[in-house]
Every structure is written in C-alpha cells, then in structure tokens.
Design an enzyme around this catalytic site. Sequence first.
Site, PDB file in Angstrom:
ATOM      1  N   HIS A  29      -3.593  -9.985   3.715  1.00 20.87           N
ATOM      2  CA  HIS A  29      -5.000  -9.887   4.050  1.00 20.87           C
ATOM      3  C   HIS A  29      -5.286 -10.684   5.311  1.00 20.87           C
ATOM      4  O   HIS A  29      -4.798 -11.803   5.472  1.00 20.87           O
ATOM      5  CB  HIS A  29      -5.871 -10.429   2.907  1.00 20.87           C
ATOM      6  CG  HIS A  29      -5.951  -9.511   1.735  1.00 20.87           C
ATOM      7  ND1 HIS A  29      -6.204  -9.940   0.444  1.00 20.87           N
ATOM      8  CD2 HIS A  29      -5.799  -8.151   1.638  1.00 20.87           C
ATOM      9  CE1 HIS A  29      -6.225  -8.915  -0.385  1.00 20.87           C
ATOM     10  NE2 HIS A  29      -5.973  -7.827   0.313  1.00 20.87           N
ATOM     11  N   TYR A  49     -10.114 -11.716  -6.195  1.00 18.30           N
ATOM     12  CA  TYR A  49      -9.202 -11.796  -7.339  1.00 18.30           C
ATOM     13  C   TYR A  49      -9.393 -13.085  -8.130  1.00 18.30           C
ATOM     14  O   TYR A  49      -8.875 -13.210  -9.246  1.00 18.30           O
ATOM     15  CB  TYR A  49      -7.748 -11.694  -6.861  1.00 18.30           C
ATOM     16  CG  TYR A  49      -7.415 -10.337  -6.312  1.00 18.30           C
ATOM     17  CD1 TYR A  49      -7.211  -9.260  -7.147  1.00 18.30           C
ATOM     18  CD2 TYR A  49      -7.331 -10.130  -4.943  1.00 18.30           C
ATOM     19  CE1 TYR A  49      -6.925  -8.006  -6.640  1.00 18.30           C
ATOM     20  CE2 TYR A  49      -7.040  -8.883  -4.419  1.00 18.30           C
ATOM     21  CZ  TYR A  49      -6.844  -7.824  -5.277  1.00 18.30           C
ATOM     22  OH  TYR A  49      -6.563  -6.584  -4.768  1.00 18.30           O
ATOM     23  N   LYS A  91      -1.593  -2.385   8.248  1.00 18.20           N
ATOM     24  CA  LYS A  91      -2.738  -1.927   9.020  1.00 18.20           C
ATOM     25  C   LYS A  91      -2.753  -2.565  10.408  1.00 18.20           C
ATOM     26  O   LYS A  91      -2.307  -3.694  10.588  1.00 18.20           O
ATOM     27  CB  LYS A  91      -4.040  -2.281   8.292  1.00 18.20           C
ATOM     28  CG  LYS A  91      -4.272  -1.507   7.005  1.00 18.20           C
ATOM     29  CD  LYS A  91      -5.617  -1.880   6.413  1.00 18.20           C
ATOM     30  CE  LYS A  91      -5.920  -1.046   5.171  1.00 18.20           C
ATOM     31  NZ  LYS A  91      -7.222  -1.409   4.586  1.00 18.20           N
ATOM     32  N   ARG A 133      -1.150  -2.329  -6.700  1.00 17.38           N
ATOM     33  CA  ARG A 133      -1.367  -3.459  -5.788  1.00 17.38           C
ATOM     34  C   ARG A 133      -2.288  -4.482  -6.456  1.00 17.38           C
ATOM     35  O   ARG A 133      -2.052  -5.701  -6.365  1.00 17.38           O
ATOM     36  CB  ARG A 133      -1.962  -2.949  -4.483  1.00 17.38           C
ATOM     37  CG  ARG A 133      -2.262  -4.015  -3.441  1.00 17.38           C
ATOM     38  CD  ARG A 133      -2.706  -3.320  -2.151  1.00 17.38           C
ATOM     39  NE  ARG A 133      -3.258  -4.230  -1.173  1.00 17.38           N
ATOM     40  CZ  ARG A 133      -2.554  -4.945  -0.304  1.00 17.38           C
ATOM     41  NH1 ARG A 133      -1.233  -4.858  -0.320  1.00 17.38           N
ATOM     42  NH2 ARG A 133      -3.146  -5.733   0.569  1.00 17.38           N
ATOM     43  N   ARG A 186       0.857  -1.191   0.000  1.00 17.80           N
ATOM     44  CA  ARG A 186       0.000   0.000   0.000  1.00 17.80           C
ATOM     45  C   ARG A 186       0.893   1.241   0.000  1.00 17.80           C
ATOM     46  O   ARG A 186       2.065   1.176   0.391  1.00 17.80           O
ATOM     47  CB  ARG A 186      -0.916  -0.001   1.220  1.00 17.80           C
ATOM     48  CG  ARG A 186      -1.825  -1.229   1.325  1.00 17.80           C
ATOM     49  CD  ARG A 186      -2.630  -1.196   2.595  1.00 17.80           C
ATOM     50  NE  ARG A 186      -3.520  -2.356   2.718  1.00 17.80           N
ATOM     51  CZ  ARG A 186      -3.183  -3.498   3.309  1.00 17.80           C
ATOM     52  NH1 ARG A 186      -1.972  -3.625   3.857  1.00 17.80           N
ATOM     53  NH2 ARG A 186      -4.038  -4.485   3.379  1.00 17.80           N
ATOM     54  N   HIS A 205      -2.790   2.251  -5.543  1.00 17.14           N
ATOM     55  CA  HIS A 205      -3.483   1.016  -5.200  1.00 17.14           C
ATOM     56  C   HIS A 205      -3.742   0.157  -6.434  1.00 17.14           C
ATOM     57  O   HIS A 205      -3.875  -1.068  -6.321  1.00 17.14           O
ATOM     58  CB  HIS A 205      -4.800   1.321  -4.486  1.00 17.14           C
ATOM     59  CG  HIS A 205      -5.196   0.278  -3.499  1.00 17.14           C
ATOM     60  ND1 HIS A 205      -4.539   0.096  -2.299  1.00 17.14           N
ATOM     61  CD2 HIS A 205      -6.170  -0.669  -3.524  1.00 17.14           C
ATOM     62  CE1 HIS A 205      -5.097  -0.891  -1.634  1.00 17.14           C
ATOM     63  NE2 HIS A 205      -6.085  -1.375  -2.357  1.00 17.14           N
TER      64      HIS A 205
END
Length: 406
Positions: free
Chosen positions: A375, A384, A281, A352, A257, A349
């Site tokens: 994730h 995806y 995150k 990404r 990110r 992004h």
Amino acid sequence: MARPTSRVSRVLMTGPLAPFTGGYGQELRARGYTPLSVVAESRQVARLSRWLEAGGMTAADLSRGRVEEFLVFQHGTGEARSQWSRPGLLCLLEVLRQIGVAAEEPTTSVASPHEVLLGRFEGYELAERGLAAGTVRGYVGHAGRFLGGLGSVALADVTAADVVAAVMREAAATSVSATQNFVAALRAFLRFCFIEGCVPADLSQAALPVTGRRRSSLPRGIGKSDAHALLASCDRRSAIGRRDYAVLVTLLQLGLRAGEVAALRLDDVDWRNGELVVRGKGSREDRLPLPAEVGEAIAGYLRRGRPASDRREVFLRARAPLGPIDAGTVSSTVRRACRRAGIAEVGAHRLRHTTACDMVAAGVPLVQIAQVLRHRSLQSTAVYARVDIEQLRSLAAPWPVTGVRP
C-alpha cells in the site's frame, strides 16, 4: 512397422488452401494444439477452402473480413458451434501472410481530432504518470465520453459550467463509485489538455468530488478451513490442477492482486535468494520474500504442469492457443475452486483480504502489513485494524444498565 493412421486424423483438403495444409498444421502444433485439435481445426479450414473455391476466390483473397463472412456462412448452414474457431482461422491467415500469399490489410481509417487527442492522452498517462494500462484504458474511455457529450462545443471553448454539467450527467446515470472514477479521469484529462494548450485554463478543479454513503462493513476474508478446502480441491495429479494450486497458494500466502499473479514472469522468481519480484500498480516493483510453500507450488507447476513454451510468463493457459493467463483467469480459478470445495464463491481479492486478516490476527504491526500488501498509504491498511474485534472490545465503554442511576 509403421503405426496405423486413424481415419479420424485424415482430413480431405481440396480447393485453394490445400497446398498450405502442412504449414498450417505445423503452426498449430507450435501453438500447443493437441493432435485431435489440429484435426478439428484442419476440418474447418477444409470447409473454408471449399467455400472459397465455390465463390471463385483464391488463398490470396483471404482476409479478416472473409473469415467473418465464412463464420456467418457456417452459422447459416447449421454447423455446430463447437466446430467454429475464429482463433484457428486467424492462425491460418497469419501463416498465409508470413509466406506472402495473403497481403497485410492496410489501415485506411483516418483518425478524428478527438481520437488523436485521446491517443496522446493515453501515451502521456502511461509514460509520464506511470499509470497501469488498465487504469489508463478506463481514463481514456471516460475522457472520450466527456468529449462526446460536448456536442457542438469546441474543446477550446469549454467552461467550468460544461465540466460541472458533464459530472452531473454522469452522476444521474451511474453509481457513486462509477461517477468517482469518471471525475478522476476527467480531472486527469483536463490537466493534460491544459498542459497541451488545448484549453486556456486548468479546469480540472471544476470537476467537483462526488461523495456518497459507503458501507462500513469490515474487511472480509475466508476462514482457515475454507482456505484449506480451496487448496485441497485442486487435483495436483493434473497439469491444470497444479497450476490452480500454485495460483491459490500465491494468492493466500502473499496477498497479491489477480493482475499481479497473472503478470508474474520466470525472471521474477529469485530461487537463490528466496525472493519474488511483484509488479503492481503504477509500474511499481517490489521484492517480497518467497515462502517455501509458494516456491514449492510454483516449482511443481513448472516441472510437471506448465506447457512447453518460450513465453516468459509463469502461468500459461491450459488450452491452445498457448499464452499467458489474465486477471480474469485468476479470478475464475478461485471461483472454480470454491465450487469444487463446496463453499460460497469469492473472488481473488477476497484472498488478499484473507492474507491481511490473518496477519492482523497474528499480531503483525500495520506497518509490516502495509509492506506486504504494498500500500502506498498506511490509511489503506488501517481499515484492517477494525477486524481485531477482541482489541476493539477492550476500548468499548460498558453498556448502561436500565433503571440504575449514577
């Protein structure tokens, strides 16, 4: 034989700031300002010194408020905006404070009860829940808007109806996604208030979830030719070109990110073991393999592009004052590269997404893709799976032919 001094570098300094010219110039050079930039900043300080003298003020009278007054004065005189530099003037103010000439400005404002509560909420979300600083800032802003909308209703008297009304007001004024963010923040704030004893019951469930239509478009990356064009657009003979190239390679190869690229530190690169520590995150840290192309790009920037600085962040601003780049700079770097390459502009992004789509096309299992993208839930990665059009075609039933009966 002494080098001749250019008349461009001479700055006539009079007034109360004249004795501090040497220390000010030294601080500017330490912050990475070029010689010409030091001259430009010194000329502005010379104008400030004359302005102070005309007003009967001394260097001790300089404050942030005085700086703003002087900037307004410059605007009124028609001085070119290119000659304004708030950071340069604030640098002078810091120098004067360090040597005790200018006093530190006291904070006289008294925080309201709501501000105190929001401050405690911010600390709780950061320390106890480990949320990212940007997420917490958004939560605090939403919580402040909720408190402001209560009017004369005290927090201790808030009911479920008040919570529902706040969500309805937000839904009527903003988009679905913005309202969803508001609800998430409001739930966190109401839970915090219950824990703190500010409300008699946990009202977080009264903030009902907001649903809306979501576009079912496929995740979109960029093609290989466009990716090569992005990298080729970087002039690696220049310092900023080497930085941009390293940023783009890192985004394309590792799928980071924008904020994660900006947060990379020198200590995060384990050259011996070929690994990279990524801070994502929720204060999460992951170790990823360091691809050779990424390592070479970062090493090239560190050797021949990164300004001399004691900062530990890998990527620094190309212009003074030197400091780390932020997520916005990473995104603008991608957009500038798109314009140079002559392709449609995309954000960081999108690169990404490109990394994930390339792994799907290469047959990489979703579990491994989730590990690379870091994730928390495999559901975030499952989206995806839809980009493998050929595999999806094998699952589709044949289209019925008109006029043919079974």
